[in-house]
Design a protein around this motif. Structure first.
Motif, mmCIF file in Angstrom:
data_model
loop_
_atom_site.group_PDB
_atom_site.id
_atom_site.type_symbol
_atom_site.label_atom_id
_atom_site.label_comp_id
_atom_site.label_asym_id
_atom_site.label_seq_id
_atom_site.Cartn_x
_atom_site.Cartn_y
_atom_site.Cartn_z
ATOM 1 N N SER A 1 -4.994 -7.415 -40.703
ATOM 2 C CA SER A 1 -4.221 -8.368 -41.497
ATOM 3 C C SER A 1 -3.279 -9.135 -40.585
ATOM 4 C CB SER A 1 -3.426 -7.640 -42.587
ATOM 5 O OG SER A 1 -2.616 -8.551 -43.302
ATOM 6 N N LYS B 1 -1.925 3.111 -38.981
ATOM 7 C CA LYS B 1 -1.965 1.677 -38.721
ATOM 8 C C LYS B 1 -0.899 1.293 -37.692
ATOM 9 C CE LYS B 1 -5.095 0.781 -41.907
ATOM 10 N NZ LYS B 1 -6.447 0.303 -41.553
ATOM 11 N N ALA C 1 -5.964 -6.390 -50.671
ATOM 12 C CA ALA C 1 -7.223 -6.310 -49.920
ATOM 13 C C ALA C 1 -8.206 -7.422 -50.260
ATOM 14 C CB ALA C 1 -7.874 -4.949 -50.162
ATOM 15 N N LYS C 2 -8.046 -8.048 -51.401
ATOM 16 C CA LYS C 2 -8.995 -9.085 -51.826
ATOM 17 C C LYS C 2 -8.390 -10.485 -51.746
ATOM 18 C CE LYS C 2 -11.368 -5.747 -54.740
ATOM 19 N NZ LYS C 2 -11.793 -5.343 -56.105
ATOM 20 N N ARG D 1 -7.928 -10.540 -42.687
ATOM 21 C CA ARG D 1 -7.264 -11.372 -43.692
ATOM 22 C C ARG D 1 -6.072 -12.077 -43.047
ATOM 23 N NH1 ARG D 1 -4.728 -8.996 -47.446
ATOM 24 N NH2 ARG D 1 -4.516 -6.905 -46.532
ATOM 25 N N SER E 1 -0.875 -4.614 -46.699
ATOM 26 C CA SER E 1 -1.367 -3.392 -47.321
ATOM 27 C C SER E 1 -2.673 -3.630 -48.072
ATOM 28 C CB SER E 1 -0.325 -2.837 -48.282
ATOM 29 O OG SER E 1 -0.252 -3.649 -49.450
ATOM 30 N N ASP E 2 -3.275 -2.527 -48.503
ATOM 31 C CA ASP E 2 -4.510 -2.617 -49.281
ATOM 32 C C ASP E 2 -4.278 -3.181 -50.679
ATOM 33 O OD1 ASP E 2 -6.009 -1.654 -47.225
ATOM 34 O OD2 ASP E 2 -6.063 0.412 -47.933
#
Length: 704
Positions: free
Chosen positions: A575, A445, A685-686, A618, A681-682
């Protein structure tokens, strides 16, 4: 270091000659093992001698056996992995020489070659944990006290040319022997031993399509013999190279360096988006003169299709590169063109695997290219991390040098496809890959941080770097950027850090910084909009210039950075994290410009969250409060004005904020970085369109 990768300049085809850098005063009184390390470092640091991580060295040294107390002969040899130029003493495997020689009695032939590696640990001296490499028998069975095995471009050019054996005799006479291609291992060690026994008086041996073995009675004698052989090869090649145009001559003219860089910056995210669906990839761009000479030449397409020769080369670069037409790739319908050529390459690679696979072969790996040759522009390489991408490019430069030299002598010959496959999918190589540590959370990343030279910016950079990300820091303060780069690159790695001076109020400057990040790594996955300013004054003393400057940095600057990254994030998702403030939710006295700008930034983030969601982008906000430590905005007028607003001395301000907080705690840049990392970060993720307050508790700033 700056942001630009690669070099530019006038073309030049001749190979550089190795230099004798031996300094007797530096190693006066040194032990044999220390002399071996000194020799190894000298050889490995010279790219005319060997490539990064390539080659190995050895010395047979008398040591005291810790068990018997008797003197025994020990083979010190570069262990598995590592780089000669930078290795330390612990990079050498140490093995009992007599036990290595006894292994000949255990050898059952070529079909059982790999099982011999399992015997090497049984010969370990003094419980040395460094694993011995597959090349160990090649050193053990040569009857010389000091042995070098190098991969110099000049010698590999001879080894990879049609008629290699005759060329070796023509160039070196009877001083250098020649052996046909054979995969490294125990049998090759025996063949080397038998060859020097049957041909006394040799100074070295050329291995077809592979490299060079040389030796000596002393560490210095071995080093100087190695350099002399390489120098002889280089001088002969340069005479041939100068006699005719390289690679069939030039077929395409150069374009200006700035145009090359701009085209690379636009092309790299398009490629990266199409090859990172399974594993994130990072890119490296290089337009050095030798690369431009090759990619713009008449014979480039034919030579590239032959593939690389030396095993060290194609293990890093795959068996062959992909040639990309930048005009087609950057046209309005360029996506379809890239999909086609990448699909064709994957089909080729799958066919190569199907033709060559054996019953015991590991499963097919990533079928995407590693090396991309772009006529007029240069070369781009992609891999799972920046260092690997850069090193792959360096290895392909070695391959270019080999092709230049081989075609000057006769014709260039690649390694046979089956032999290449057997090296690439060697079970021992697969085992090494399986032992590699699991990638970190942000490996592959790229994070761009505006205001990156300040306290919060650097704290975010450190947090990302610890998780394996690459960072691009932008800031208007060039001196602070240089200091930040030196600090972070020194702690982590120069490959992982880039800087670009940027005024976030300038549309052109922001666009340039984003292109620079794309050229450095292939795109941006994380944007931290953090550039800051603080203005404090009663309303009637707030000038229009103050108002406009505050909004230019805190509102327009965040808008420009987000807009610049938004289109390329649409391909892979991403992100965006905006550094807001408690003041975006709870007003403060005498700070109308600052509070209003931070509130607009907060609503901008919500709008972008709506637009980005369909593309996997996001957008979230971190609201700090009273982060005095390391913050540039707290070093001058803002600090004085905030202290005055609360009728405090400046040195009382930090304690005032601590007491004001519900948790009675100070807030530091590292606290903000932790929240930024969560959004990047993941783990989040939501989540999108959200706010994290990092203010030690402020009821007025509770989100509603």
């Amino acid at each position: 270091m700056g942001i630009i990768d690669g070099t530019t300049g006038a073309h030049g085809s001749l190979m550089a000659l190795p230099e004798n850098r031996w300094d007797a005063s530096a190693v006066e009184g040194a032990s044999q093992s220390d002399l071996l390390l000194y020799r190894s470092n000298l050889l490995g640091a010279d790219l005319t001698v060997t490539n990064f991580g390539g080659g190995n060295t050895s010395a047979k040294v008398m040591e005291v056996d810790p068990f018997t107390g008797a003197e025994v002969e020990i083979l010190w040899v570069k262990g598995s992995g590592g780089d000669l130029g930078s290795m330390k003493r612990d990079g050498f495997a140490t093995l009992y020489q007599d036990r290595l020689l006894m292994l000949e009695g255990k050898y059952r032939g070529l079909e059982h070659e790999d099982e011999m590696v399992g015997y090497l640990p049984h010969a370990t001296f003094n419980l040395n944990p460094r694993a011995a490499s597959i090349d160990t028998p090649l050193h053990a069975y040569l009857p010389f006290r000091h042995v070098d095995h190098m991969h110099p471009d000049a010698v590999i050019a001879i080894a990879a040319a049609k008629g290699s054996e005759d060329l070796t005799k023509e160039i070196f006479g009877a001083a250098i022997g020649w052996l046909p291609w054979q995969r490294p291992g125990f049998d090759l060690g025996l063949r080397l031993r038998d060859y020097v026994r049957d041909n006394p008086g040799l100074n070295g041996i050329v291995l077809e399509s592979h490299g060079l073995f040389t030796w000596g009675d002393t560490a210095r004698g071995c080093y100087e013999n190695t350099l002399a052989v390489i120098r002889r090869a280089t001088e002969c090649l340069n005479a041939r190279i100068a006699a005719k145009p390289a690679f069939g001559g030039t077929a395409r003219s150069d374009i200006a360096p700035a145009d090359r860089a701009a085209r690379a910056a636009k092309l790299m995210p398009l490629i990266r988006a199409r090859i990172s669906t399974v594993q994130p990839k990072l890119g490296h761009f290089n337009d050095a003169p030798e690369i431009l000479e090759f990619v713009n030449s008449a014979d480039m397409q034919d030579l590239a299709a032959i593939g690389t020769s030396c095993p060290d080369h194609f293990l890093r670069t795959k068996i062959r590169p992909l040639v990309i037409d930048a005009d087609k790739a950057l046209a309005e319908d360029g996506g379809a063109y890239l999909d086609t050529v990448l699909g064709d390459y994957r089909d080729f690679y799958a066919g190569y695997y199907a033709r060559c696979r054996r019953d015991t072969s590991p499963a097919m790996r990533d079928a995407n290219p590693v090396v991309y040759l772009v006529p007029g522009v240069g070369m781009v390489t992609f891999a799972g991390n920046k260092a690997t991408a850069r090193i792959a490019g360096e290895f392909y430069v070695n391959a270019i040098n080999v092709m230049r030299g081989a075609t000057a002598l006769s014709d260039y010959v690649g390694l046979p496809e089956q032999e290449a496959f057997d090296i690439e999918y060697w079970l021992l190589e697969e085992a090494k890959l399986q032992r590699m540590p699991k990638p970190k959370a942000l490996a592959g990343k790229v994070a761009m941080i505006t205001g990156g030279a300040g306290g919060i910016g650097k704290a975010c950079a450190r947090r990302f770097l610890r998780e394996g990300a690459c960072v691009v820091l932008s800031d208007i303060d060039a001196d602070a950027l240089d200091a930040a780069e030196a600090e972070l690159a020194g702690t982590y790695s120069a490959d992982l850090v880039r800087t670009v001076p940027t005024d976030v109020t300038s549309e052109e400057a922001v666009a340039r910084s984003m292109l620079a990040a794309c050229r450095a790594y292939g795109g941006v996955d994380i944007l931290v909009a953090n550039a800051g300013i603080a203005a404090s004054a009663p309303l009637e003393e707030t000038t229009l210039d103050m108002w406009r400057k505050t909004f230019a940095i805190l509102s327009e600057g965040y808008f420009l950075a987000a807009r610049a990254v938004f289109s390329q994030m649409k391909t892979l998702g991403g992100s965006i994290v905006m550094i807001g403030s408690k003041n975006a939710l709870a007003a403060s006295p005498n700070a109308s410009a600052y509070c209003a700008a931070k509130a607009s930034e907060l609503h901008l983030a919500r709008c972008l969250a709506l637009e980005g969601a369909a593309h996997g982008i996001r957008v979230n906000v971190v609201n700090p409060d009273a982060v005095l430590s390391g913050s540039k905005i707290w070093t001058g007028k803002w600090r004085r004005e905030r202290a005055a607003a609360y009728a405090l001395r400046e040195d009382e301000l930090e304690e005032h904020y601590r007491r004001r907080s519900m948790l009675q705690r100070n807030v530091f840049p590292e606290d903000i970085a932790e929240a930024v990392y969560f959004w990047a970060s993941d783990a989040s993720a939501k989540s999108t369109g959200n706010i994290i307050n990092v203010d030690a508790g402020n009821a007025a700033a509770f989100t509603r």
